[in-house]
Scaffold this active site. Structure first.
Site, PDB file in Angstrom:
ATOM      1  N   ASP A   1       3.290  -4.376  -5.683  1.00  0.00           N
ATOM      2  CA  ASP A   1       4.722  -5.885  -4.726  1.00  0.00           C
ATOM      3  C   ASP A   1       5.266  -6.122  -4.248  1.00  0.00           C
ATOM      4  OD1 ASP A   1       1.584  -7.153  -4.616  1.00  0.00           O
ATOM      5  OD2 ASP A   1       1.553  -8.153  -6.779  1.00  0.00           O
TER       6      ASP A   1
ATOM      7  N   GLU B   1       1.213  -0.727  -0.020  1.00  0.00           N
ATOM      8  CA  GLU B   1       0.183  -0.134   0.020  1.00  0.00           C
ATOM      9  C   GLU B   1       0.572   1.390   0.093  1.00  0.00           C
ATOM     10  OE1 GLU B   1      -2.859  -0.130  -0.910  1.00  0.00           O
ATOM     11  OE2 GLU B   1      -3.533  -2.598  -0.422  1.00  0.00           O
TER      12      GLU B   1
HETATM   13 ZN   LIG Z   1      -2.815  -2.527  -4.495  1.00  0.00          ZN
END
Ligand SMILES: [Zn+2]
Length: 666
Positions: free
Chosen positions: A567, A503
């Site tokens: 990621d 995030e």
């Molecule tokens: Zn995301």
């Protein structure tokens, strides 16, 4: 019968998922060749997709459990409410569960709306009906309306309209002519005709009307901006006066529309995609009034079809779940009603849910983890060899400006104006749509509420919001397999740690990097640094664009770029935070538990969050619409770019999970 399982699927408490599952590992696979299959192989074999699902993964295990626990609260409230709020959500849920009533009513709940559409005598009168349907019912028609933060001044909340009006998952479903898409369009045509026939139209009429609906939606699809391009904030931002909007789409009575939704008087608004509204203008000219009425009727029916009598439900299931997603059986009614109650009254039922399922200690632990990840991202920015000191300073400022929300809102939403009846669920859905619409509209011209949440407490997910510049973690995700404080730090950093890092990295992905720390779209990079950044993004676009979830179907490297970047950044900064935490505890990544080093446990814990099975249909829809890569590539695409993975498992350069040309953005 497609929905026979509605009655047989009685609620059963699912087992709580756990993190780091030794039994999930397939030791016959070389982790350096296919790490995902190594970490998840046995799980995938032992967990076929249940008949009432179209994908099944660790995320689903947890959200099914959260849903069950929410159902228990709803059932209690429906049977014996103790507070006015419990009465409200209990009644909503009970009305939803009353299939006997739904069957008895047939299409009666929507007949007044259909009559209103039938009564339109002139194209000029369409705007008033669109305003009513869009603001008082769950119908999505022609375009989207909302209130948003101004991209160039995030303290302002303004009205915005954007492209919409389609039913199929993406514009490509209307515009591509390969056999797969042609087959889906044929089935969609059948579905439109089936729904219209259920309201009493003749076979011929229903087929002709389905032709019209498809023609109109295809015209709108042609005008729509491709999804991947909408990641660029400039493609969503065009401030116009009402006079300019009238000039862009003169065939739609905008002043009637804005009066109809009771919008406050404003000078200007954001017209997200002007090209779309131009196409809409043309469609309004090209199509007959009867064709446009067929479009309005079908959308009105489609919005509530899953909640009308059985034949409507079956038709909706057959197209949306079975044909599009490959789901074998209808989802149990109690599950669907729990989900729709969570959507409509999430911050009402969530109040009780968090009391039972989210201990205060979890919030505290989470705050510590977020702080550790923030430090790690700060150090990561400092260490980037390709970024100048000027840009680094700006990036650090943005990071310092991050806000965070954990668990659930400090202040719950007030539902007192939301009327609920126990005897007419379609009316409840209308009231819910109206309540939500008014809630949004009320924001125009007001200061931004920094404490507002975009997800309900039991949600298994998290998000970064660029105009708010905040990271948000609902209570629902702060549990195994993401978060388990009985486990060693490696497993938790591989789970929730990577989620937090993910995030945070969104603040600096292809999209987030265009916003400053105040949430405004504003360049804060030197040109040289931006060019170096773009080169690094291009590496990931190519890498992920090469992955094929179904032979011949490629992931869209541009659509998934932000999630892939998040990621890759997430795994790197959570790793740094893990190293710092282990050092504080006098431990090392080489310490072993259950035969695996802490380093290996970190990567296995990470990959196992993504264990999943999907139908081929889901993989195809996701390739067009989902900004997230499938679990397999979220795991493998990420570890192959991070050399610490190869070191942890003794891989050598040139093996699939340790390629020579690895990509790195953050
Ligand atoms: Zn995301």
């Amino acid at each position: 019968m497609l929905s026979a399982s509605d009655t047989s699927q009685a609620p059963v408490e699912p087992k709580a998922p756990h993190s780091f599952d030794l039994g999930a590992i397939d030791k016959t696979v070389d982790p350096c060749v296919d790490f995902y299959q190594y970490a998840c192989g046995n799980w995938r074999k032992d967990n076929p997709i249940p008949a009432d699902q179209s994908r099944w993964g660790r995320f689903n295990e947890l959200s099914e459990r959260n849903r069950y626990l929410l159902y228990v609260d709803l059932k209690k409230a429906a049977d014996a409410p103790k507070t006015p709020l419990q009465r409200k959500y209990g009644d909503f849920f009970a009305a939803c569960m009353d299939t006997g009533l739904a069957d008895k009513l047939g299409d009666k709940p929507v007949q007044p709306l259909l009559a209103r559409i039938d009564a339109i005598k002139d194209k000029k009168d369409i705007a008033a009906v669109v305003a009513y349907l869009g603001s008082r019912t769950p119908t999505s028609i022609f375009f989207g309306f909302g209130v948003e933060q101004d991209q160039k001044d995030s303290t302002k909340q303004i009205e915005g309209i954007r492209q919409g009006g389609l039913t199929l998952p993406d514009r490509d479903y209307y515009l591509q002519d390969d056999p797969h898409m042609l087959a889906i369009r044929a089935k969609y045509h059948d579905y439109i005709a089936a729904v219209l026939k259920l309201t009493g139209e003749s076979e011929d009429q229903a087929k002709a009307d389905a032709d019209h609906v498809l023609e109109i939606e295809t015209a709108l699809a042609k005008g729509a901006t491709p999804r991947r391009d909408l990641r660029d904030p400039e493609r969503r931002y065009h401030i116009m006066t009402l006079a300019e909007l009238d000039g862009l789409e003169p065939n739609f009575e905008w002043s009637v529309y804005f009066a109809g939704i009771d919008a406050p008087k404003v000078e200007d608004l954001n017209v997200g995609q002007p090209g779309f509204f131009k196409a809409e203008n043309q469609a309004l000219a090209d199509q007959s009034l009867d064709a446009l009425k067929a479009y309005l009727k079908f959308h009105t029916l489609n919005g509530v079809a899953p909640w009308l009598s059985q034949p409507f439900q079956d038709a909706s299931f057959d197209f949306f779940q079975k044909t599009l997603q490959g789901q074998a059986e209808q989802t149990a009614r109690w599950k669907r009603c729990t989900a729709v109650t969570d959507r409509a009254l999430g911050e009402a039922v969530g109040q009780d849910w968090v009391k039972e399922n989210f201990p205060p200690q979890a919030k505290q632990n989470m705050e510590q983890l977020v702080a550790a990840l923030k430090t790690a991202l700060g150090q990561d920015i400092q260490s980037l060899p390709w970024m100048s000191d000027d840009t680094k300073k700006q990036a650090e400022q943005k990071l310092a400006d991050f806000r965070q929300k954990i668990g659930y809102p400090d202040k719950w939403r007030d539902y007192s104006k939301f009327e609920v009846t126990r005897t007419n669920f379609v009316e409840d859905l209308d009231h819910s749509a109206a309540f939500q619409f008014d809630y949004e509209l009320n924001k125009v011209g007001k200061p931004v509420d920094e404490k507002e949440w975009g997800m309900t407490p039991p949600t298994v997910n998290a998000y970064y919001d660029p105009p708010m510049n905040d990271i948000n973690f609902p209570a629902g995700i702060l549990q195994p397999p993401f978060y388990d404080f009985s486990k060693d730090p490696a497993v938790n950093f591989g789970g929730i740690g990577v989620v937090i890092g993910h995030e945070m990295t969104h603040g600096f992905d292809d999209e987030g990097s265009k916003y400053d720390g105040q949430g405004n779209v504003k360049p804060w990079w030197t040109d040289t640094d931006r060019a170096a950044f773009q080169k690094r993004l291009d590496c990931e676009i190519d890498e992920y664009g090469g992955f094929q979830p179904v032979p011949g179907v490629h992931i869209d490297g541009k659509l998934t770029l932000g999630e892939n970047t998040a990621d890759n950044g997430g795994i790197r900064i959570a790793w740094q935070a893990l190293l710092a935490t282990l050092a504080q505890q006098g431990k090392s990544v080489d310490d072993k538990i259950d035969g695996y080093t802490e380093a290996q446990r970190y990567f296995i814990g990470f990959a196992q969050v993504w264990c999943e099975n999907r139908t081929e249909q889901v993989s195809r829809v996701a390739a067009k619409t989902d900004p997230h890569s499938p679990g397999m590539f979220r795991a493998n695409g990420t570890v192959r770019n991070f050399d610490e993975f190869g070191k942890a498992f003794g891989c050598h350069v040139g093996q699939p999970m340790m390629p020579e040309n690895a990509c790195r953005v953050w």
